[in-house]
Design a protein around this motif. Structure first.
Motif, PDB file in Angstrom:
ATOM      1  N   VAL A   1      47.036  37.149 -12.356  1.00 32.40           N
ATOM      2  CA  VAL A   1      46.562  38.153 -11.400  1.00 32.40           C
ATOM      3  C   VAL A   1      45.415  37.523 -10.614  1.00 32.40           C
ATOM      4  N   TYR A   2      45.323  37.875  -9.345  1.00 36.41           N
ATOM      5  CA  TYR A   2      44.222  37.416  -8.498  1.00 36.41           C
ATOM      6  C   TYR A   2      43.664  38.596  -7.722  1.00 36.41           C
ATOM      7  N   ASN A   3      42.363  38.527  -7.464  1.00 37.38           N
ATOM      8  CA  ASN A   3      41.758  39.413  -6.474  1.00 37.38           C
ATOM      9  C   ASN A   3      42.007  38.811  -5.102  1.00 37.38           C
TER      10      ASN A   3
ATOM     11  N   GLY B   1      38.562  60.406  -8.316  1.00 33.95           N
ATOM     12  CA  GLY B   1      39.469  59.260  -8.275  1.00 33.95           C
ATOM     13  C   GLY B   1      38.944  58.095  -7.460  1.00 33.95           C
ATOM     14  N   ASP B   2      37.940  58.356  -6.595  1.00 34.02           N
ATOM     15  CA  ASP B   2      37.351  57.278  -5.793  1.00 34.02           C
ATOM     16  C   ASP B   2      36.266  56.551  -6.590  1.00 34.02           C
ATOM     17  N   VAL B   3      36.066  55.288  -6.258  1.00 35.41           N
ATOM     18  CA  VAL B   3      34.962  54.538  -6.875  1.00 35.41           C
ATOM     19  C   VAL B   3      33.916  54.265  -5.791  1.00 35.41           C
ATOM     20  N   PRO B   4      32.626  54.216  -6.183  1.00 31.64           N
ATOM     21  CA  PRO B   4      31.570  54.065  -5.176  1.00 31.64           C
ATOM     22  C   PRO B   4      31.606  52.708  -4.453  1.00 31.64           C
ATOM     23  N   ALA B   5      32.024  51.659  -5.163  1.00 30.34           N
ATOM     24  CA  ALA B   5      31.973  50.330  -4.551  1.00 30.34           C
ATOM     25  C   ALA B   5      33.097  49.436  -5.055  1.00 30.34           C
ATOM     26  N   THR B   6      33.573  48.563  -4.165  1.00 33.17           N
ATOM     27  CA  THR B   6      34.489  47.492  -4.582  1.00 33.17           C
ATOM     28  C   THR B   6      33.974  46.183  -3.999  1.00 33.17           C
ATOM     29  N   TYR B   7      34.088  45.127  -4.778  1.00 26.48           N
ATOM     30  CA  TYR B   7      33.553  43.827  -4.369  1.00 26.48           C
ATOM     31  C   TYR B   7      34.315  42.779  -5.186  1.00 26.48           C
ATOM     32  N   ALA B   8      35.058  41.916  -4.489  1.00 25.45           N
ATOM     33  CA  ALA B   8      35.971  40.993  -5.161  1.00 25.45           C
ATOM     34  C   ALA B   8      35.354  39.624  -5.435  1.00 25.45           C
ATOM     35  N   ASP B   9      35.516  39.155  -6.659  1.00 20.11           N
ATOM     36  CA  ASP B   9      35.282  37.746  -6.984  1.00 20.11           C
ATOM     37  C   ASP B   9      36.618  37.042  -6.751  1.00 20.11           C
ATOM     38  N   ILE B  10      36.670  36.101  -5.813  1.00 21.44           N
ATOM     39  CA  ILE B  10      37.954  35.464  -5.477  1.00 21.44           C
ATOM     40  C   ILE B  10      37.962  33.975  -5.796  1.00 21.44           C
ATOM     41  N   ASP B  11      37.079  33.557  -6.710  1.00 22.51           N
ATOM     42  CA  ASP B  11      36.990  32.130  -7.042  1.00 22.51           C
ATOM     43  C   ASP B  11      38.323  31.569  -7.537  1.00 22.51           C
ATOM     44  N   ASP B  12      39.038  32.342  -8.352  1.00 21.34           N
ATOM     45  CA  ASP B  12      40.292  31.845  -8.928  1.00 21.34           C
ATOM     46  C   ASP B  12      41.353  31.653  -7.847  1.00 21.34           C
TER      47      ASP B  12
ATOM     48  N   PRO C   1      30.434  40.931  -8.830  1.00 26.43           N
ATOM     49  CA  PRO C   1      31.697  41.345  -8.219  1.00 26.43           C
ATOM     50  C   PRO C   1      32.792  41.502  -9.268  1.00 26.43           C
ATOM     51  N   PHE C   2      33.814  42.291  -8.947  1.00 25.76           N
ATOM     52  CA  PHE C   2      34.924  42.479  -9.890  1.00 25.76           C
ATOM     53  C   PHE C   2      35.613  41.140 -10.139  1.00 25.76           C
ATOM     54  N   SER C   3      35.779  40.796 -11.413  1.00 22.34           N
ATOM     55  CA  SER C   3      36.413  39.529 -11.765  1.00 22.34           C
ATOM     56  C   SER C   3      37.714  39.782 -12.518  1.00 22.34           C
ATOM     57  N   ILE C   4      38.720  38.933 -12.262  1.00 21.27           N
ATOM     58  CA  ILE C   4      39.991  39.061 -12.993  1.00 21.27           C
ATOM     59  C   ILE C   4      39.799  38.775 -14.475  1.00 21.27           C
ATOM     60  N   HIS C   5      38.646  38.186 -14.826  1.00 24.43           N
ATOM     61  CA  HIS C   5      38.377  37.895 -16.247  1.00 24.43           C
ATOM     62  C   HIS C   5      37.704  39.075 -16.950  1.00 24.43           C
TER      63      HIS C   5
END
Length: 340
Positions: free
Chosen positions: A263-265, A299-310, A143-147
């Motif tokens: 920043v946070y997801n 401009g669109d991305v195929p997938a988004t998936y959030a890492d929200i651990d932080d 998943p996308f991470s803020i790190h």
């Protein structure tokens, strides 16, 4: 909450998320100044209907002003004692940034600078501002991470949001001003935006029109219910960003800083395929959709998936409303509002 004579400024108060945030802050006893320019990027009547719900609320004051109005913004901060700011106003939309790029630099760059300057001079305790999952751009590491490093944006909208994060960081560093950016992941719910998929699909299905389904419906989105976003915004607002003493310039972690910048997801962290989302919508509406399957849009991305651990660790909250709950709530609101 806090000293009663100092207000929380919410920009984009006539907008989808801003409207919900104002209602929540007022409900818990905060004084709120709501700013909006009520532009016509989408149906002004919807914005006016949201404002009509807010204006009677005790403790709410509306200011019609454009973020890019430098003098107006300066006066706003000079005339009102503002303790915290929730900055949600922006020129929204990925696809529109291909048509009208200047709208994005005016609102999202110039406008944001005016917000930062206002906060600096007013010695605001905390600025919480909307960023976006679009900053992840070409990243496919899930998943996308803020790190993770985010240096490959694929739309000017994404560029403007990434720029906001960088601008906020510099102000946090220079002036010790706590700033927190929240990267929102596909927000939906009652009073939502007419340019967003759920609204467009609901309207089309009810009217018997076909819907355009991009990327053959294989798009995956971290659909996040608006109440979860509001909870995340308010919890974050109450916890000003702090500097990370462990941060090292030798191994710079993008997720934290030696400055009070964060920043946070904020996403549901359960990506849903677009076709499944449409199924849930069809059940809620009680009618099948006629689908036109189309390729991925520029401009669109195929997938988004959030890492929200932080976010979960720092503010103790995770979005968790499933689409099976959130989508029917939107449909119910839509039917009531548009009397269908």
């Amino acid at each position: 909450m806090g000293d009663s004579n100092r207000a929380i400024l919410v920009t984009g108060a006539a907008g989808f998320i801003g409207f919900h945030v104002v209602k929540r802050l007022i409900a818990r006893g905060d004084s709120v100044i709501g700013l909006d320019n009520v532009n016509d990027y989408y149906d002004v009547r919807l914005k006016q209907a949201r404002l009509a719900q807010l204006t009677p609320l005790e403790g709410f004051q509306f200011v019609k002003l454009d973020l890019a109005n430098r003098l107006g913004m300066k006066e706003l901060f000079a005339e009102h004692p503002i303790k915290r700011v929730v900055h949600l106003a922006a020129q929204a939309g990925v696809r529109y940034s291909l048509i009208n790029p200047h709208a994005y630099t005016d609102s999202n760059i110039e406008g944001f600078l005016n917000v930062l300057e206002g906060c600096r001079h007013a010695k605001v305790e905390h600025l919480v501002y909307a960023s976006s999952s679009s900053v992840y751009g070409g990243n496919t590491h899930m998943p996308f991470s803020i790190h993770d490093n985010v240096d490959h944006p694929v739309s000017l909208y994404a560029v403007s949001k990434k720029a906001n994060e960088l601008m906020a960081h510099s102000y946090a560093h220079l002036y010790g001003m706590p700033c927190t950016g929240l990267r929102f992941f596909t927000v939906y719910g009652p009073w939502g935006r007419p340019d967003m998929a759920l609204f467009i699909f609901t309207k089309a299905i009810l009217e018997g029109q076909p819907i355009d389904v991009f990327n053959q419906g294989k798009m995956r989105r971290d659909f996040t219910y608006v109440d979860d976003i509001v909870e995340g915004v308010v919890r974050t607002l109450d916890r000003p960003a702090e500097s990370n003493p462990q941060w090292s310039g030798d191994t710079p972690d993008p997720g934290t800083s030696s400055a009070p910048a964060r920043v946070y997801n904020i996403g549901n962290h359960q990506p849903v395929e677009l076709l499944r989302f449409i199924e849930v919508l069809e059940e809620a509406v009680g009618k099948k959709a006629e689908k036109r399957l189309l390729p991925l849009q520029p401009g669109d991305v195929p997938a988004t998936y959030a890492d929200i651990d932080d976010l979960a660790r720092d503010v103790g909250f995770k979005p968790a409303t499933p689409i099976e709950v959130g989508v029917p709530r939107f449909v119910q609101w839509y039917r009531e509002f548009y009397k269908v």
